[in-house]
Design an enzyme around this catalytic site. Structure first.
Site, mmCIF file in Angstrom:
data_model
loop_
_atom_site.group_PDB
_atom_site.id
_atom_site.type_symbol
_atom_site.label_atom_id
_atom_site.label_comp_id
_atom_site.label_asym_id
_atom_site.label_seq_id
_atom_site.Cartn_x
_atom_site.Cartn_y
_atom_site.Cartn_z
ATOM 1 N N CYS A 86 0.804 -1.226 0.000
ATOM 2 C CA CYS A 86 0.000 0.000 0.000
ATOM 3 C C CYS A 86 0.831 1.267 0.000
ATOM 4 O O CYS A 86 0.378 2.300 -0.466
ATOM 5 C CB CYS A 86 -0.950 0.005 1.193
ATOM 6 S SG CYS A 86 -0.141 0.257 2.796
ATOM 7 N N CYS A 89 3.615 3.020 4.611
ATOM 8 C CA CYS A 89 4.713 2.873 5.569
ATOM 9 C C CYS A 89 6.056 3.307 5.007
ATOM 10 O O CYS A 89 7.094 3.121 5.650
ATOM 11 C CB CYS A 89 4.823 1.414 6.009
ATOM 12 S SG CYS A 89 5.428 0.334 4.684
ATOM 13 N N CYS A 149 -8.018 12.185 2.758
ATOM 14 C CA CYS A 149 -7.999 11.670 4.134
ATOM 15 C C CYS A 149 -6.603 11.784 4.729
ATOM 16 O O CYS A 149 -6.438 11.829 5.939
ATOM 17 C CB CYS A 149 -8.498 10.232 4.185
ATOM 18 S SG CYS A 149 -7.261 8.963 3.839
ATOM 19 N N CYS A 183 -3.676 5.108 -3.195
ATOM 20 C CA CYS A 183 -4.521 6.166 -2.644
ATOM 21 C C CYS A 183 -5.945 5.893 -3.072
ATOM 22 O O CYS A 183 -6.210 5.741 -4.263
ATOM 23 C CB CYS A 183 -4.076 7.542 -3.155
ATOM 24 S SG CYS A 183 -5.166 8.877 -2.608
ATOM 25 N N LYS A 430 4.575 -9.748 -19.321
ATOM 26 C CA LYS A 430 3.934 -9.933 -18.016
ATOM 27 C C LYS A 430 2.552 -9.309 -18.100
ATOM 28 O O LYS A 430 2.414 -8.094 -18.287
ATOM 29 C CB LYS A 430 4.736 -9.273 -16.890
ATOM 30 C CG LYS A 430 4.071 -9.447 -15.525
ATOM 31 C CD LYS A 430 4.885 -8.851 -14.386
ATOM 32 C CE LYS A 430 4.244 -9.172 -13.046
ATOM 33 N NZ LYS A 430 5.016 -8.641 -11.898
ATOM 34 N N THR A 999 -32.728 12.905 4.622
ATOM 35 C CA THR A 999 -33.154 12.407 5.938
ATOM 36 C C THR A 999 -31.964 12.325 6.881
ATOM 37 O O THR A 999 -31.180 11.374 6.820
ATOM 38 C CB THR A 999 -33.783 11.020 5.793
ATOM 39 O OG1 THR A 999 -32.849 10.175 5.112
ATOM 40 C CG2 THR A 999 -35.039 11.082 4.952
ATOM 41 N N GLU A 1239 -20.692 11.495 -3.846
ATOM 42 C CA GLU A 1239 -21.070 10.185 -4.374
ATOM 43 C C GLU A 1239 -21.472 10.144 -5.847
ATOM 44 O O GLU A 1239 -21.132 9.184 -6.546
ATOM 45 C CB GLU A 1239 -22.207 9.606 -3.514
ATOM 46 C CG GLU A 1239 -21.781 9.325 -2.089
ATOM 47 C CD GLU A 1239 -22.842 8.594 -1.294
ATOM 48 O OE1 GLU A 1239 -22.572 7.480 -0.839
ATOM 49 O OE2 GLU A 1239 -23.934 9.149 -1.151
#
Length: 1295
Positions: A86, A89, A149, A183, A430, A999, A1239
């Site tokens: 990911c 780190c 984020c 990301c 590949k 709502t 969204e």
């Protein structure tokens, strides 16, 4: 920070490092070189003092990531996948090799702390920050809106830092270097745009002095005045004697062999990059670790006579560099350029920086199923591996024979590659499920020696066929002496190849028929690539090469109103610099407290309907540090993390009550004094089960086939107004799309701290109120004793997964903390997240539609099924109903919506739940109609649009025709497809009408501080990267008060200040919080007004001070609910045009261009909104092309890691990405004339699989005119799905 790790030396007369080993050499006499025994590691944090850590306090399995975060408390370096997949780190490492200073990126989650000897480690905090000076790279990413984020930002910055410090790079090289950094939020475009300003060929460059002023140490010769000790002066071996094992460092091959000779029966592990631990997890700890990263003979290379000799421990990136330089200098090594390009596709930059050739080969040796590209290349090009044993005896063997060689106490000393003259033809391939950083679904290497057109020798090597398949030997033998460019010969070769290819089928691998077809097509592609031009037809030349990707670019068009600034001003996020400098704190970063404990789920490894007979925790409790185990029997209140209130009616068990509902259902938690201990001990809990009562029904189609009507619940039916009779065509079909994992970079987690009268809970949640209710219900304590604090500035992504699913984690952690009266942290590893937590609802549609000659729908009958798993609380019926209608005239439509119960985890809301799937379904139906009747899909859609109800769509549709030059591009695509057999282009236009529901309720509190007039806002929403704090709070608040943006800050969410707030989701929260904020601001302005009138033109600060002195209350709340005046739902429109190119011989895809017109009303914060559109759309790219969840027959999720679940990477995004916001487009019923944004754009991504089908329509017609051009959706349009639907086969493979 920058850490310099050095070693404390002890007596050179220490005992032999293999102390206690049996055996020896030379007649039983031991001979060994003196070794230094080490008991402490020293590290230095920049600008800090040298500190010592006892080696016995860590162990070889302690990673650099754990050390940085838990020991040094540098939490800017994140953790997520723990397998190098990911990039969160990533840190930069500084090392000196032969007097040359190198800086390179590594995955700190893979590197053992003991491997760091001699390294200087740069972390995000060390290169810049608020107390020193921000590094230009940190500022660059923040200023270009490259963070949402923020969880991935540290890794992105550190990868760029290492890349920049390594010397000049072009934009193409730079874009290629982020394969290891994922990301989910931004869609990568702003990140790449920011960093490309540092490229050597950038049009817009960052001033060089901005960078050079801050760089700590330049690449180049290591000379004074560098004050750090860079050289590893002591070359003698050393070792650490630890509790249960030893760590040994060697510098010379003879010392390594001597060690091996004297180890006796002790187990050992040779450690170099240690990157294989990211693929195959170690289950047994060796007695001895031997660090071989600095063995001279294993890391050097030379060109001798006509061979290149590489040390076995040469890293993959160093090999790439060697191959490129060698191929440029010597024509006999020209093939090495191909090898370099192929190795560039292996893993990612941080892994290749430390991963070695020998390490990759040994992984293949120990796991024959591993599709090693290194093995494939070396076997293709007839490399010889020099193996040396502990007695210093050497043998030279082929890579193929190496797999059968006992490597105990043997070392790959070197790799020998020879030259090839121009009579040799070679290519390797590949094929991957995405552009980078993923194992091959199939790899292949071809090396042929030709005499004219006749084959003298042939090597055909494949990987990923089955663990034992290497050479297509029968085909190789057949081709010898034959004319390679004779179609008759080739057809025979294809037949032989087909017969000898024997793909296995081990889930989650791709299907055998796909891999066999791909293997043959790659052979054909090789033939095309080496055949003389005059022997290949012009149309077939398109099959010669793979798709070549240029550097990506993007355009963003929007308007602003300077009179209203800071409202509508394109500003970066408030948290941007905090995130890019590693200062942002997330839940897992909160420091441990005294007596801190950690929890991990024990899950059911059995299919649904199995009954738990016995749980044996004895093995777990034998592990040092394990404190407790809790199950259903320990819950004081209700065993339900979705307590019954409002919309929730289905019990969802915290822990299994007896009968397993789904594979990996939690049955309890282990609590320990260390996270790793808790996770490991949870795996030691033994559970026995009864035989399941039935085979699990996992999909809607399973339920329908089984006739299990009791599992199907009818939600609603939309009835037609009329049925028209001009029916010229009847089209029947189905649409099936699977689930999607949210892939929030911060995994599910929660910290719970007992207080004197209750609990303080710190969940990574999108819904504080639900977490509070669930904990209260489960623990049978009042809600006012469960205090929730969103103490962190942002949640590290959510996308719906943390609306309800975090309550499972937070309630379990609360139970442990409540029972033990100690603080408990729960951080679910990625695999646990993917195993336990529900995902996007799979969606299945069956339809029957009648149309006239123009495609106008005369009737439509459809059944829409959503797979809820064992859940049912998070209803998506209204969302599905609204968006399935889209912008079309539905008077002749009838459709029913059903909820289906299956034996899988409870699926949950995911970004645009219901609406994303249903828009894809109706657009699929429209295009199916078009292909069936031979009318352009755009014309069919226009013929069915309800222009009276949706005039905005007609306006945007017309604008798209001009803006995206649709007519000319369609003509160009048609000409291209006629001219090219094996590459096809396609285009699709998708309209969208998306209904925003209203709502919810939210509370906002605004405080004004009299000392300086600054403002602090707290609200019931959750910042998770969508920019709510910037766009809807700070900018609006500053606008309302008429003050500078920098005077407004946003505090953490807190359920005491904002009680009973609804979830943050549905694209509504930002609008609603803004509404409540305006009410609070209006209240305060009304209070300020009498004082203002008494003053003469006061400054804001003076006004506030005077109000304070006049006892005016300077705090106020605002509230939003659906009952507020003027609140009503509204439609959000969008149009997307997507063009793709598909390699018909491989199924690979490139998204050439995407144009989106997105209706945002009058944008309050255009940069924030642009980021939401781009990020949402790229998440949709993953849903529709790369992200595939695969289950076993028992319901176990098999794609639960970054190794086999593939979200899009930086080179999967559109090559040309254009976003446009219509100007002068106010929303009459929106807050400050804006519209929601988070969204709707993801729904437009269905244009991608539709464009793929448009491209394949041409290929399918050429392959088999009797078959329909259209093929239905059945999961994502992966490489596998695409290739299998091209209808091509080897009978079509001619020159």
């Amino acid at each position: 920070m920058r850490i310099k790790i050095s070693i404390a030396k002890r007596s050179a007369a220490a005992p032999a490092p293999w102390d206690g080993a049996a055996g020896g050499v030379d007649g039983g006499k031991r001979t060994f070189t003196p070794w230094n025994f080490i008991s402490e590691l020293f590290y230095r944090i920049s600008r800090g003092k040298v500190k010592a850590v006892k080696a016995e306090d860590v162990n070889p399995e302690t990673t650099l990531n754990t050390y940085l975060r838990d020991k040094v408390h540098l939490t800017g370096t994140k953790r997520m996948c723990l397998e190098g997949g990911c990039g969160s780190c990533v840190v930069a490492v500084e090392d000196v090799v032969n007097g040359q200073k190198l800086i390179f990126a590594v995955n700190s989650c893979l590197v053992s702390i003991f491997s760091c000897h001699g390294w200087k480690i740069h972390t995000i905090e060390g290169i810049g920050g608020p107390t020193t000076q921000y590094h230009p790279i940190q500022k660059l990413l923040a200023e270009n809106n490259g963070t949402q984020c923020g969880f991935c930002s540290s890794g992105m910055v550190m990868n760029m830092f290492a890349l920049h410090e390594s010397g000049p790079v072009t934009k193409k090289q730079l874009e290629n270097s982020f394969s290891g950094n994922l990301c989910r939020c931004t869609g990568y475009r702003p990140i790449l745009s920011a960093f490309k300003k540092l490229a050597s060929d950038a049009e817009e460059k960052v001033p060089s002095n901005d960078i050079e002023d801050i760089v700590s140490c330049h690449n180049g010769n290591c000379v004074e005045p560098c004050k750090e000790i860079c050289e590893k002066k002591n070359k003698a071996g050393f070792f650490y004697k630890l509790r249960d094992t030893k760590w040994m460092k060697v510098y010379q091959l003879k010392d390594l062999l001597e060690l091996l000779r004297n180890l006796g029966t002790n187990t050992y592990l040779l450690v170099a990059g240690n990157t294989a631990r990211g693929i195959y997890r170690r289950t047994e700890i060796p007695n001895t670790y031997i660090d071989v990263t600095s063995v001279t003979e294993l890391t050097s290379y030379s060109v001798e006579k006509e061979t290149l000799i590489l040390g076995g421990n040469v890293t993959l990136n160093k090999a790439i560099d060697i191959f490129r330089r060698t191929s440029e200098k010597n024509p006999g090594f020209a093939y090495m350029s191909q090898m370099a390009e192929h190795i560039d596709l292996v893993a990612n930059v941080p892994v290749r920086n430390i991963g070695t050739l020998a390490g990759n080969l040994m992984t293949k040796h120990d796991h024959n199923e591993f599709p090693s590209d290194i093995f494939l290349l070396l076997e293709t090009f007839e490399a010889q591996l020099v193996i040396v044993d502990s007695a210093e005896r050497e043998i030279s063997i082929s890579p193929k024979d190496f797999l059968k060689t006992d490597m105990n106490k043997r070392v790959i000393k070197s790799i020998i590659l020879k030259q090839y003259d121009s009579t040799y033809k070679f290519v390797s391939y590949k094929i991957m499920p995405r552009a980078q950083n993923t194992p091959a679904v199939l790899n292949a290497g071809f090396l042929f020696k030709l005499n004219g057109n006749a084959v003298e020798s042939a090597r055909i090597v494949y990987g990923a066929i089955n663990p034992n398949f290497i050479h297509a030997s029968n085909t190789e033998n057949f081709l010898k002496s034959h004319n390679l460019f004779d179609n008759v010969v080739l057809k025979q070769a294809y037949q032989i190849l087909e017969s000898e290819l024997d793909p296995d089928y081990v889930l989650p691998d791709s299907r055998p028929e796909f891999r066999k077809l791909l293997a043959i097509s790659l052979f054909y592609k090789f033939i095309l690539s080496v055949a003389p031009d005059d022997l290949v037809s012009p149309r077939n030349k398109s099959g010669r090469c793979l798709l070549k990707r240029p550097v990506s670019k993007g355009v963003q068009e929007f308007g602003t109103n300077k009179k209203k600034y800071p409202l509508s001003e394109p500003v970066i996020k408030l948290e941007a610099l905090v995130q890019t400098s590693g200062q942002a704190q997330y839940i897992a970063d909160i420091p441990d407290l005294p007596n801190q404990l950690f929890a991990a789920f024990v899950t059911a490894k059995a299919p649904a309907s199995s009954r738990i007979l016995k749980v044996d925790t004895s093995n777990a409790f034998r592990v040092s540090g394990v404190v407790a185990y809790f199950s259903k029997d320990d819950i004081p209140g209700e065993n339900n993390f979705m307590p019954k209130f409002n919309i929730f009616t289905v019990q969802e068990e915290i822990f299994c009550s007896g009968v397993v509902q789904y594979y990996h259902q939690p049955i309890g938690i282990i609590v320990a004094d260390n996270h790793d201990v808790a996770v490991a001990a949870a795996e030691l809990v033994e559970v026995s089960y009864s035989t399941p009562t039935h085979k699990p029904l996992l999909t809607t189609r399973d339920v329908l086939r089984a006739g299990a009507t009791d599992r199907i619940h009818h939600e609603t039916t939309v009835l037609p107004v009329r049925r028209d009779n001009d029916i010229k065509h009847v089209i029947k079909g189905n649409f099936n799309i699977d689930m999607q994992y949210h892939f929030h970079m911060e995994v599910q987690c929660c910290n719970v701290v007992p207080t004197e009268d209750g609990l303080d809970m710190h969940p990574s949640t999108q819904w504080m109120d639900l977490c509070q209710i669930a904990a209260s219900s489960a623990l049978a304590i009042p809600m006012n004793r469960c205090i929730l604090r969103s103490t962190c500035p942002a949640t590290g992504g959510g996308f719906g997964a943390k609306i309800s699913r975090n309550t499972l984690v937070s309630t379990a952690a609360a139970l442990a903390a409540y029972k033990l009266r100690k603080p408990v942290k729960m951080w679910m590893p990625l695999e646990a997240n993917m195993n336990v937590i529900g995902k996007r609802y799979p969606f299945y549609v069956e339809y029957d539609v009648g149309v006239n000659e123009n495609g106008v729908i005369q009737y439509l009958e459809a059944d829409l099924y959503s797979n809820y798993g064992v859940g049912g609380n998070e209803n998506i019926t209204s969302l599905t109903t609204d968006v399935f209608q889209n912008c079309y005239d539905i008077d002749t439509w009838t459709f029913s919506i059903y909820r289906v119960k299956t034996d899988m985890h409870a699926n949950t809301w995911a970004r645009a739940p219901g609406s994303m799937e249903s828009l894809g379904a109706i657009e699929s139906i429209m295009e199916h109609i078009a292909y069936s009747i031979g009318v352009d899909a755009s014309d069919v859609k226009m013929a069915n649009i309800n222009g009276t109800k949706h005039p905005k769509i007609l306006e945007f549709w017309k604008e798209m025709q001009t803006k995206a030059d649709i007519k000319a591009r369609k003509q160009s695509i048609e000409l291209y497809n006629k001219a090219n057999r094996w590459k096809k282009r396609g285009i699709s236009l998708v309209p969208m009408a998306w209904t925003l529901e209203v709502t919810a309720n939210y509370t906002v509190w605004v405080s004004i501080f009299h000392g300086d007039g600054t403002v602090l806002v707290s609200h019931g929403g959750i910042e998770m990267g969508q920019g709510i704090n910037t766009k809807k709070v700070a900018q609006v608040c500053a606008y309302k008060f008429g003050i500078p943006l920098e005077k407004v800050a946003v505090g953490p969410s807190y359920n005491v200040i904002s009680p009973n707030s609804s979830t943050t989701g549905g694209s509504l929260t930002s609008e609603a919080v803004c509404y409540a904020l305006i009410k609070a601001c209006d209240t305060l302005l009304k209070r300020l007004e009498p004082i203002r009138k008494k003053m003469k033109n006061p400054t804001w600060k003076d006004l506030i001070e005077q109000c304070f002195n006049s006892n005016v209350q300077l705090g106020a709340s605002g509230f939003y609910s659906e009952d507020e005046p003027g609140i009503q739902e509204y439609l959000i429109y969008g149009v997307c045009a997507t063009e793709v190119k598909v390699d018909i011989l491989t199924g690979q895809l490139q998204i050439l261009r995407v144009d989106i017109i997105e209706d945002v009303g009058n944008s309050m914060s255009p940069l924030i909104d642009i980021g939401q559109v781009e990020g949402a759309f790229v998440m949709g790219i993953g849903y529709y092309t790369t992200e595939e969840i695969i289950f076993s027959d028992e319901g176990e999720i098999l794609t639960n890691r970054t190794w086999n679940y593939k979200v899009p990477g930086a080179k999967d995004i559109p090559i040309d990405f254009r976003i446009s916001f219509p100007q002068n487009n106010p929303n009459p019923v929106g807050v400050l004339k804006s519209k929601a944004i988070a969204e709707p754009p993801i729904c437009l991504s269905c244009a991608i699989p539709l464009a793929i089908r448009n491209a394949l329509a041409s290929a399918r017609t050429e392959s088999d005119p009797s078959k329909p051009k259209w093929y239905p959706f059945d999961g994502p349009s992966t490489v596998e799905n695409t290739l299998l639907n091209t209808l091509n086969n080897y009978n079509q493979y001619v020159l």
